[in-house]
Structure formats: structure tokens, C-alpha cells
Design a protein around this motif. Structure first.
Motif, short mmCIF file in Angstrom:
data_model
loop_
_atom_site.label_atom_id
_atom_site.label_comp_id
_atom_site.label_asym_id
_atom_site.label_seq_id
_atom_site.Cartn_x
_atom_site.Cartn_y
_atom_site.Cartn_z
N GLY A 62 -2.94 14.37 -3.75
CA GLY A 62 -4.40 14.36 -3.67
C GLY A 62 -4.93 12.95 -3.80
N GLU A 63 -4.56 12.29 -4.88
CA GLU A 63 -4.99 10.91 -5.06
C GLU A 63 -4.32 9.98 -4.05
OE1 GLU A 63 -4.79 9.31 -9.01
OE2 GLU A 63 -5.29 11.25 -9.93
N ASP A 64 -3.10 10.32 -3.66
CA ASP A 64 -2.37 9.45 -2.73
C ASP A 64 -3.06 9.39 -1.38
OD1 ASP A 64 -1.76 12.09 -2.15
OD2 ASP A 64 0.42 11.81 -2.14
N HIS A 65 -3.44 10.54 -0.85
CA HIS A 65 -4.12 10.57 0.46
C HIS A 65 -5.48 9.87 0.38
CE1 HIS A 65 -5.24 11.95 4.43
NE2 HIS A 65 -6.37 12.43 3.93
N ALA A 66 -6.21 10.13 -0.70
CA ALA A 66 -7.52 9.50 -0.87
C ALA A 66 -7.38 7.99 -0.95
CB ALA A 66 -8.20 10.04 -2.12
N TYR A 67 -6.32 7.52 -1.57
CA TYR A 67 -6.10 6.07 -1.69
C TYR A 67 -5.88 5.45 -0.31
CZ TYR A 67 -3.63 1.69 -2.39
OH TYR A 67 -3.24 0.37 -2.31
N LEU A 68 -4.92 5.98 0.45
CA LEU A 68 -4.58 5.37 1.74
C LEU A 68 -5.70 5.48 2.77
CD1 LEU A 68 -0.85 6.01 2.79
CD2 LEU A 68 -1.98 3.86 2.20
N THR A 69 -6.51 6.51 2.66
CA THR A 69 -7.58 6.69 3.65
C THR A 69 -8.91 6.10 3.19
OG1 THR A 69 -8.01 8.91 2.77
CG2 THR A 69 -6.53 8.75 4.67
N HIS A 75 0.83 -1.21 0.00
CA HIS A 75 0.00 0.00 0.00
C HIS A 75 0.86 1.26 0.00
CE1 HIS A 75 -3.82 -1.95 0.16
NE2 HIS A 75 -3.56 -2.60 1.28
N LEU A 76 1.99 1.21 0.70
CA LEU A 76 2.89 2.35 0.70
C LEU A 76 3.46 2.60 -0.70
CD1 LEU A 76 4.53 4.52 2.16
CD2 LEU A 76 6.22 2.76 2.75
N GLU A 77 3.88 1.54 -1.39
CA GLU A 77 4.41 1.70 -2.74
C GLU A 77 3.35 2.22 -3.70
OE1 GLU A 77 7.37 1.57 -3.86
OE2 GLU A 77 8.46 0.68 -2.17
N HIS A 78 2.13 1.74 -3.55
CA HIS A 78 1.02 2.23 -4.38
C HIS A 78 0.80 3.71 -4.11
CE1 HIS A 78 -3.09 0.94 -6.24
NE2 HIS A 78 -2.76 2.16 -6.61
N TRP A 79 0.80 4.10 -2.85
CA TRP A 79 0.63 5.50 -2.45
C TRP A 79 1.72 6.38 -3.06
CZ3 TRP A 79 4.12 8.00 1.02
CH2 TRP A 79 3.71 9.26 1.49
N LEU A 80 2.96 5.91 -3.04
CA LEU A 80 4.08 6.68 -3.59
C LEU A 80 3.95 6.90 -5.09
CD1 LEU A 80 7.00 4.96 -1.65
CD2 LEU A 80 6.40 7.39 -1.51
N ASP A 81 3.24 6.02 -5.75
CA ASP A 81 3.12 6.09 -7.21
C ASP A 81 1.99 7.00 -7.67
OD1 ASP A 81 4.22 5.12 -9.69
OD2 ASP A 81 2.40 3.91 -9.97
N ARG A 121 -7.82 0.94 4.35
CA ARG A 121 -7.74 0.98 5.81
C ARG A 121 -8.10 -0.38 6.41
NH1 ARG A 121 -10.36 6.46 8.19
NH2 ARG A 121 -9.61 5.45 10.10
N SER A 122 -9.09 -1.02 5.87
CA SER A 122 -9.45 -2.36 6.35
C SER A 122 -8.32 -3.35 6.13
CB SER A 122 -10.72 -2.83 5.63
OG SER A 122 -11.05 -4.15 6.00
N SER A 123 -7.67 -3.26 4.98
CA SER A 123 -6.56 -4.14 4.66
C SER A 123 -5.39 -3.92 5.62
CB SER A 123 -6.11 -3.90 3.22
OG SER A 123 -4.95 -4.63 2.90
N LEU A 124 -5.10 -2.66 5.92
CA LEU A 124 -4.00 -2.35 6.84
C LEU A 124 -4.30 -2.81 8.26
CD1 LEU A 124 -3.06 1.22 5.55
CD2 LEU A 124 -1.64 -0.84 5.39
N LEU A 161 -0.44 7.52 8.15
CA LEU A 161 -0.84 8.15 6.89
C LEU A 161 -2.27 7.77 6.49
CD1 LEU A 161 2.45 7.60 4.85
CD2 LEU A 161 1.50 9.81 5.55
N ALA A 162 -2.69 6.58 6.90
CA ALA A 162 -4.04 6.11 6.58
C ALA A 162 -5.08 6.59 7.60
CB ALA A 162 -4.06 4.59 6.51
N ASP A 163 -4.65 7.40 8.56
CA ASP A 163 -5.53 7.91 9.63
C ASP A 163 -6.07 6.81 10.52
OD1 ASP A 163 -5.22 10.61 9.23
OD2 ASP A 163 -6.89 10.77 7.81
N GLU A 164 -5.33 5.70 10.60
CA GLU A 164 -5.64 4.66 11.59
C GLU A 164 -4.85 4.98 12.85
OE1 GLU A 164 -7.63 2.02 11.77
OE2 GLU A 164 -8.61 2.50 9.87
N ARG A 165 -5.24 6.05 13.53
CA ARG A 165 -4.39 6.61 14.57
C ARG A 165 -4.30 5.75 15.82
NH1 ARG A 165 -5.10 13.20 14.16
NH2 ARG A 165 -5.17 13.29 11.87
N GLU A 166 -5.38 5.10 16.18
CA GLU A 166 -5.33 4.28 17.39
C GLU A 166 -4.39 3.09 17.21
OE1 GLU A 166 -8.55 2.96 20.76
OE2 GLU A 166 -9.07 2.56 18.66
N LEU A 167 -4.49 2.44 16.06
CA LEU A 167 -3.58 1.35 15.76
C LEU A 167 -2.14 1.85 15.64
CD1 LEU A 167 -5.24 -1.01 13.13
CD2 LEU A 167 -4.44 -1.61 15.40
N ALA A 168 -1.97 2.97 14.96
CA ALA A 168 -0.63 3.52 14.80
C ALA A 168 -0.01 3.83 16.15
CB ALA A 168 -0.68 4.78 13.94
#
Length: 323
Positions: A232-239, A222-228, A244-247, A279-286
Motif C-alpha cells: 500500500g505504502e510502496d505503490h503510493a511512494y513510487l506513484t 527509488h526501487l530499494e526504497h519501494w522494497l522497504d 515520478r518527476s525524479s524518475l 511500477l511508477a505508472d510512467e507508462r509512456e517512458l517505460a
């Protein structure tokens, strides 16, 4: 209190900001890097020879051969004792790190002709030395790990890279670092695709027992996908909900699973999860992952964010702290 807060536990107040640690919080690695910096192969060699676990030895070599200047004294050591296979292994691993130093981290179009020449020459030396090591010591994992990096750098193709990955897995089926190299080979930037990369990561994670660190591969994909993706699209992808469910599933199956056991390289894995979850806004897990690190900052993956790695770590750690 949630399960994640219990996993994180209570921490004492911080008095110092986090700092980058090239030794990843490992005091033995710190000592061995100091020996490498001093060119003391007479002390470093027996220490490495005494490491019984092939995965640990491979990790140590990867971290120690990044010490600049070691190519000078190890070349002399190889010339003095060409029959010494461990010395040859160290030299081959160093040649790979030295090759990437010549190439730099710049995009290919910004790499000069001279940099490409040095990159290629050093990879050729690495190939020759590491293949010799693999022939002398068929059971060793390390040469096959480093040969994967050489294959990607020298553009030897997917078949060669895949053969070397399989050779590494025959020696250690759950070797995380070799899986990481394979994931890189399958990235779009190296001629693969997002679909192939994600499929590999998920298959590897689900094929390993619960508690395996191979769950990190899903986070890295997911990080590599985000970097590519463009801004704008990168943040929308990770969040997005699916990512988020996958992470969450990957973290709970690996670093936050009751069966998880920390290996020698665990801090880099935790840094990777902490960054991607934040980055995915999974703050509690992070936060639960950050709390395990005691502010030990690894260079990778924080350098992906640009600027100072320790500052990046601190910003994301603080934004994920409970209010």
C-alpha cells in the motif's frame, strides 16, 4: 507523435513470449559461459585475457563466475599455476558467488548456522585471493569491484567498503557496477538510510556527464526504497509526483538522452528502468525503454517481484504498450 514514441519506434508483431536470458543478449558472454560450464579454462582464459577494457572484463567475470560448479576446476587451475593472476582473479570472484549460493537469498533469520559457516569461509578465501590480485596488478578494476561485495557480505564496515569503492573509482570513475555496490552499502537494509542512499544516487548522477548510465542509480534508489515499504505504502511512494518527476529526469538524463551510448551491460540498465518506470505508472517512458530491449529479459531486477522473471517482464511490457 511524442518524442518517446519516436524513441521507441515501430516494432514487428511478437510471435514468442519473452524468456529469461542469463547471457543478457550478449553472444560472446553466452559462448564464454558455455566454456565455463564445460570447465574449459584453456579456451576461456585467453578469451578473457584479450578483453582490453577493465569494465567489460569485470562485467564478464561477474556474469561468468555465477556458473555453478566452476569453483571445482578453477581451484585445480590455481593449484597448478599459482602465479597466474587472472586465474586467481577468476577464483576469487567465484568464491564470492559461491558464498552467496550457500547463504541463499533468504532473510538473515532464516539462514542456518551451516549456511553462515560456509558463507564466511568462502568470503575469507575470496578476500585473500582478491587482495593478492590487487597487489600484483595495481591497475586492475575487477578485484576492487568484487572486494566491495565481499566487504558487505562479511560486515567489514562502512569504512572498509568505502575505501574499496574509492579504489575502484580511481581506476574507472564512472564504473556503474561499483556505484551499484556502493548504493547497496548505503541502503537501510545494510545499515544505511534512505536519505543517504538517495543523496548518493543523485550526486553521482549529476556529477557525471549527461548520457551517463549513472542515472540508473536514481532509479535503483527509488526501487530499494519501494522494497522497504509495506504493501500500500510502496505503490503510493513510487506513484507520488516527486518520485515520478525524479524518475523521468533520471531516464531523460541517461538511457533516453541523445548522448547516451550503450555499453556492454546496457540491457540490465534498461530492464531496471523499464521495471521501475512501469511500477511508477510512467507508462509512456517505460514503453520507450521496453522497446529498446527486443524482449531480452535479465534476471535482475525482475526477481524482486517474485515468480517468473520473464512473466513479470511481459506483464509490465504489455501494460505499458500504446493502446
Amino acid at each position: 507523435m511524442s518524442i518517446f514514441r519516436r524513441l521507441a519506434g515501430r516494432r514487428p508483431p511478437r510471435s514468442q513470449p519473452p524468456v529469461l536470458d542469463v547471457a543478457h543478449g550478449d553472444e560472446e558472454l553466452r559462448r564464454l559461459r558455455a566454456l565455463a560450464e564445460a570447465g574449459d579454462w584453456a579456451a576461456l582464459r585467453p578469451a578473457l585475457a584479450a578483453v582490453p577494457d577493465q569494465a567489460e572484463l569485470t562485467w564478464l567475470l561477474h556474469r561468468i563466475t555465477s556458473v555453478e560448479g566452476t569453483e571445482e576446476w578453477v581451484a585445480k587451475a590455481v593449484a597448478e599455476r599459482p602465479e597466474d593472476t587472472l586465474t586467481l582473479l577468476f577464483s576469487g570472484a567465484r568464491q564470492i558467488a559461491w558464498a552467496w549460493e550457500a547463504r541463499t537469498g533468504a532473510r538473515a533469520k532464516h539462514v542456518t548456522e551451516e549456511q553462515w559457516r560456509l558463507f564466511g569461509e568462502r568470503l575469507e578465501v575470496a578476500e585473500e585471493q582478491l587482495l593478492e590480485v590487487a597487489e600484483r596488478e595495481p591497475g586492475w578494476l575487477a578485484p576492487w569491484f568484487f572486494l566491495q561485495i565481499a566487504a558487505r557480505g562479511a560486515s567489514l564496515g562502512r569504512t572498509v567498503a568505502g575505501t574499496r569503492f574509492e579504489a575502484a573509482l580511481r581506476r574507472d570513475p564512472e564504473h556503474l557496477a561499483s556505484h551499484q555496490q556502493r548504493l547497496q552499502q548505503l541502503c537501510a537494509k545494510w545499515g544505511g538510510s534512505h536519505e543517504e542512499m538517495h543523496a548518493f544516487a543523485r550526486t553521482a548522477m549529476l556529477g557525471a556527464p549527461e548520457g551517463s548510465p549513472l542515472g540508473e542509480l536514481v532509479a535503483l534508489a527509488h526501487l530499494e526504497h519501494w522494497l522497504d515499504l509495506p504493501d500500500g505504502e510502496d505503490h503510493a511512494y513510487l506513484t507520488g509526483p516527486a518520485v515520478r518527476s525524479s524518475l523521468r529526469a533520471a531516464a531523460l538524463r541517461s538511457v533516453l538522452h541523445p548522448a547516451y551510448r550503450r555499453r556492454r551491460d546496457w540491457r540490465a540498465t534498461h530492464n531496471a528502468f523499464a521495471m521501475v518506470l512501469s511500477l511508477a505508472d510512467e507508462r509512456e517512458l517505460a514503453h520507450a525503454v521496453f522497446a529498446t530491449l527486443d524482449d531480452v529479459v535479465t534476471d535482475w531486477p525482475w526477481y524482486y517481484l517474485g515468480g517468473d522473471e520473464a512473466e513479470n517482464f511481459q506483464v509490465h511490457r504489455d501494460r505499458c504498450a500504446p493502446r
